[in-house]
Design an enzyme around this catalytic site. Structure first.
Site, PDB file in Angstrom:
ATOM      1  CB  THR A  15      -0.939  -0.024   1.227  1.00 59.16           C
ATOM      2  OG1 THR A  15      -1.811  -1.146   1.060  1.00 59.16           O
ATOM      3  CG2 THR A  15      -1.757   1.228   1.363  1.00 59.16           C
ATOM      4  CB  SER A  61       2.738  -8.017   1.316  1.00 60.29           C
ATOM      5  OG  SER A  61       1.625  -7.928   2.152  1.00 60.29           O
ATOM      6  CB  THR A  93       0.700  -3.615   6.392  1.00 60.74           C
ATOM      7  OG1 THR A  93      -0.553  -3.557   5.724  1.00 60.74           O
ATOM      8  CG2 THR A  93       1.353  -2.253   6.397  1.00 60.74           C
ATOM      9  CG  ASP A  94      -2.428  -7.508   3.608  1.00 66.76           C
ATOM     10  OD1 ASP A  94      -2.861  -6.784   4.516  1.00 66.76           O
ATOM     11  OD2 ASP A  94      -2.986  -7.615   2.497  1.00 66.76           O
TER      12      ASP A  94
HETATM   13  N1  LIG Z   1      -1.681  -2.030   3.934  1.00 66.91           N
HETATM   14  C1  LIG Z   1      -1.121  -2.849   3.060  1.00 66.91           C
HETATM   15  O1  LIG Z   1       0.040  -2.711   2.746  1.00 66.91           O
HETATM   16  C2  LIG Z   1      -1.959  -3.951   2.531  1.00 66.91           C
HETATM   17  C3  LIG Z   1      -1.542  -4.345   1.148  1.00 66.91           C
HETATM   18  N2  LIG Z   1      -2.587  -4.964   0.435  1.00 66.91           N
HETATM   19  C4  LIG Z   1      -0.307  -5.258   1.157  1.00 66.91           C
HETATM   20  O2  LIG Z   1       0.385  -5.239   0.175  1.00 66.91           O
HETATM   21  O3  LIG Z   1      -0.041  -5.970   2.079  1.00 66.91           O
END
Ligand SMILES: NC(=O)C[C@H](N)C(=O)O
Length: 331
Positions: A15, A61, A93-94
């Site tokens: 993100t 991720s 973050t995932d």
């Molecule tokens: N907040 C995030 O980074 C979520 C995102 N979908 C990721 O790549 O994990």
């Protein structure tokens, strides 16, 4: 004039590198920025460090796998062997918690290593990514960040990459370390540590310098009416190890335990019993079902999976795997 520290930034996507189509959009956006774009968006970083960067991947991720982790490990190791003072990884973050835990167990260096993400895409009102990245570079540039293992920074909080877990799909303060708490905080963009440098119980080192593939380890999740046939399916799919996200303190059904025993005896596939509960741990007393059954201690299923992959990759015997998990708190 004072020499600025040298920091290298490794881009993985997420993100923090994403764009939406309106400034109110905080879901359904897409990765669309490079690590170079992110660095160029914060001119004041020039006063913090001499920056270099490398795009290792550029995806959400959820799409990262063991090959990406090995590629990132190799890139960080090479940079740390050179002349740099710290490193930052921009990451979705995932799955930050898996990557940070993996790097904790494999990177043999005391230099600062910071993993950073964002909860709002770059196009959103009050996007958090650039401030988080600025703080990550500050941490990576500071002598005080050495010997702490990989750190995760979001929302002004500095967490241990070993302990931290994503708790919410939307909250800016999504990363928590439950009972272990945060290691430090930012105030007016200055780092305030709560503790001197320390590594967690259970911190181990695995040499993966000659590894080009990590073994498949599959996680199975407990639910009422659990189908034990899933255990056979996981082994048929190539699992060399299993992790159970068990009920409560690592409970699993009797029938499922018997099937896990059978796959251990027939194929030598060990099972680590972890917990689907957010907190707490799995004690050895709850998993003495068969020789190949191991208690995860406090490790959640996704972290237990990484540790089991590394143990199997290192050719550990079941006794050594058990020892490795028993050095983790509660195991
Ligand atoms: N907040 C995030 O980074 C979520 C995102 N979908 C990721 O790549 O994990």
């Amino acid at each position: 004039m004072k020499q600025l520290p040298k920091v290298k930034i490794f881009g993985m996507g997420g993100t923090i590198a994403s764009k939406g189509t309106t400034n109110s959009q905080t879901a359904g956006y897409k990765v669309g920025l490079t690590v170079k774009d992110l660095v160029e968006a914060i001119p004041s970083l020039e006063d913090v460090a001499h920056l270099d960067y490398l795009q290792v991947a550029n995806v959400g991720s959820k799409l990262l796998n063991s090959s990406h982790l090995l590629k990132l490990y190799a890139a960080i190791t090479e940079a740390f062997d050179g002349n740099i003072d710290g490193a930052v990884v921009t990451h979705g973050t995932d799955t930050i918690e898996e990557t940070s835990f993996f790097l904790d167990l494999t990177i043999k260096s005391d230099l600062p290593l910071v993993i950073v993400g964002a909860m709002r895409p770059s196009t959103a009102i009050s996007a958090d990514g650039l401030m988080n990245l600025y703080q990550a570079v500050k941490i990576a540039s500071s002598e005080t960040s050495k010997e702490r293992g990989p750190l995760v920074v979001l929302n002004d909080r500095i967490a241990s990459g070993f302990w931290t877990t994503k708790m919410s799909g939307f909250a800016l303060d999504t990363f928590r370390s439950g009972e272990q708490g945060y290691l430090g905080v930012f105030q007016n963009n200055q780092i305030e540590w709560y503790y001197p440098p320390i590594r967690p119980y259970g911190h181990q080192y695995f040499d993966i310098s000659k590894t080009d593939e990590l073994p498949e380890v599959i996680i199975l999740y407990a639910y009422q009416g659990l189908n034990p046939g899933l255990i056979y399916s996981a082994v048929e799919l190539g699992a060399k190890g299993l992790v159970f996200a068990g009920f409560g303190a690592g409970h699993w059904t009797d029938e499922g335990n018997n099937v896990a025993k059978e796959v251990w005896e027939k194929y030598g596939v060990p099972t680590v019993y972890s917990h689907r509960t957010v907190e707490g741990s799995v004690p050895v007393a709850n998993v003495n079902h068969f020789e190949g059954a191991v208690a995860s201690g406090i490790l959640n299923p996704q972290k237990a999976r990484i540790l089991l992959q590394l143990c199997i990759n290192a050719d550990y015997s079941i006794v050594e795997i058990r020892e490795s998990f028993s050095s983790v708190y509660g195991g």
